[in-house]
Design a protein around this motif. Structure first.
Motif, PDB file in Angstrom:
ATOM      1  N   THR A 192      47.045 -15.224  34.215  1.00  5.56           N
ATOM      2  CA  THR A 192      45.769 -14.572  33.948  1.00  5.56           C
ATOM      3  C   THR A 192      45.053 -14.350  35.272  1.00  5.56           C
ATOM      4  OG1 THR A 192      44.556 -16.655  33.746  1.00  5.56           O
ATOM      5  CG2 THR A 192      45.557 -15.755  31.732  1.00  5.56           C
ATOM      6  N   GLN A 193      44.009 -13.565  35.219  1.00  2.00           N
ATOM      7  CA  GLN A 193      43.222 -13.331  36.434  1.00  2.00           C
ATOM      8  C   GLN A 193      42.614 -14.636  36.935  1.00  2.00           C
ATOM      9  OE1 GLN A 193      40.881  -9.741  36.440  1.00  2.00           O
ATOM     10  NE2 GLN A 193      39.285 -10.643  37.717  1.00  2.00           N
ATOM     11  N   ILE A 223      46.403  -7.748  37.926  1.00  5.33           N
ATOM     12  CA  ILE A 223      45.552  -8.892  38.270  1.00  5.33           C
ATOM     13  C   ILE A 223      45.214  -8.892  39.758  1.00  5.33           C
ATOM     14  CG2 ILE A 223      45.549 -11.407  38.504  1.00  5.33           C
ATOM     15  CD1 ILE A 223      47.178 -11.512  35.893  1.00  5.33           C
ATOM     16  N   ALA A 226      42.799  -6.171  40.622  1.00  3.35           N
ATOM     17  CA  ALA A 226      41.463  -6.466  40.092  1.00  3.35           C
ATOM     18  C   ALA A 226      40.744  -7.508  40.945  1.00  3.35           C
ATOM     19  CB  ALA A 226      41.576  -6.956  38.651  1.00  3.35           C
ATOM     20  N   LEU A 227      41.528  -8.374  41.599  1.00  3.18           N
ATOM     21  CA  LEU A 227      40.934  -9.413  42.456  1.00  3.18           C
ATOM     22  C   LEU A 227      40.735  -8.942  43.900  1.00  3.18           C
ATOM     23  CD1 LEU A 227      42.938 -12.511  41.179  1.00  3.18           C
ATOM     24  CD2 LEU A 227      40.498 -12.058  40.825  1.00  3.18           C
TER      25      LEU A 227
END
Length: 339
Positions: A192-193, A223, A226-227
């Motif tokens: 998960t993130q 992920i 997105a980070l």
């Protein structure tokens, strides 16, 4: 020892020295090369299956150049496969096995960075182990995190060696996440993130190299981006793509015509890959990675409709002439190919 090689692409003779059962369905085969076999950490080789002229499969080299005593491959048995059952159950100590020259750009010698996240799902950990050993020995100054994603604790590959590397290199960050029945200090559940952010808080400074199922690598990419991670510093390797194999409609049939020394016709299901159709009817097609990476199954489509999933390194001129990667196109109508 007699030369048993029949595959023109697999020209390197190796002899099986030992066989190690890693998990219920994972086997490591340690081999001795008859001649010098130079490779880089993370690369793969095609292995001639049963020393036949047309069937080869790609396997990452799980050994590490300069560190490992043997040249090794670690094989996950795939039910119904042509290569892995043979390697897992029939190959014996002392047997000859023929490898291609090493292949691939998925290597920490080619992808140079100061910070690495190496992530392997299931048997995708094999090139990761090869690179982890090399980085820890040859570039101890780098920041290295390895993530091994498994279904359950019983599926961890190289369990003892990971523990030894952690003890030898205290800076080395090794993390396991298990989808089911995780035990401390494993992370519980799928990636998960939040999990990736905890493992590598400054992921934007890291180069990510990952191997595993396409869905796993795609999810990890989402992920990481997105980070704040970089698309340009995200590298993947895969040898089996379930997405390509899906979509077969066994209720609908189409005709595959082979034009060569003698013309032949076969009925095959709509949606089957050209490679699977050719292999099912024992046609002489060479294949390796089966995911559009190596380009060995390049085949010319003369007429008919195919759905191209991946073109790999085919040039625009080759595509215009009708060439496809047989592993990465699905049959949609009556098709003729040249062999």
């Amino acid at each position: 020892m007699a030369n048993t090689n029949k595959n023109p692409l697999c020209i390197n003779e190796l002899q099986v020295y030992s066989i190690v059962k890693e998990t219920a369905d994972i086997t490591t085969i340690n081999l001795i090369a008859q001649d010098f076999y130079p490779y880089q950490p993370g690369q793969y080789a095609m292995v001639s299956i049963r020393n036949t002229p047309h069937i080869a499969r790609a396997y990452s080299l799980s050994s590490t150049p300069g560190e490992s005593r043997f040249v090794s491959i670690t094989v996950r048995e795939i039910e119904g496969g042509k290569g892995s059952p043979w390697l897992s159950h029939e190959v014996k100590v002392g047997d000859q096995v023929w490898f291609s020259d090493p292949m691939g750009d998925f290597s920490c010698e080619k992808v140079v960075a100061d910070n690495y996240l190496l992530a392997g799902a299931g048997s995708g950990i094999t090139p990761v182990m090869s690179m982890a050993r090399w980085l820890l020995k040859n570039r101890p100054e780098v920041n290295l995190t390895v993530l091994h994603s498994v279904h359950s604790p019983e599926d961890v590959i190289f369990k003892q060696e990971w523990a030894e590397l952690q003890a030898k290199y205290p800076k080395f960050n090794f993390v396991i996440n298990a989808t089911e029945n995780a035990v401390a200090p494993m992370k519980s559940g799928r990636i998960t993130q939040q999990m990736i952010a905890e493992i590598v808080p400054n992921i934007q400074d890291y180069t990510v190299m990952t191997c595993g199922p396409q869905s796993y690598m795609d999810h990890l990419r989402e992920i990481v981006l997105a980070l704040g991670g970089s698309e340009q510093r995200f590298f993947t390797e895969a040898f089996f793509d379930n997405n390509i194999q899906s979509g077969i409609d066994y209720d609908k049939q189409t005709t595959l015509t082979i034009k060569g020394v003698s013309n032949q016709q076969f009925n095959v299901p709509v949606g089957m890959t050209l490679l699977a159709a050719l292999e099912e009817h024992e046609q002489p097609v060479v294949s390796g990675c089966r995911t559009g990476l190596c380009g060995l199954c390049k085949t010319k489509v003369l007429d008919g409709e195919v759905e191209t999933v991946r073109t790999g390194d085919l040039s625009a001129e080759e595509i215009a002439e009708g060439y496809v990667l047989a592993c990465s196109c699905r049959l949609k109508s009556d098709v003729s190919v040249a062999l």
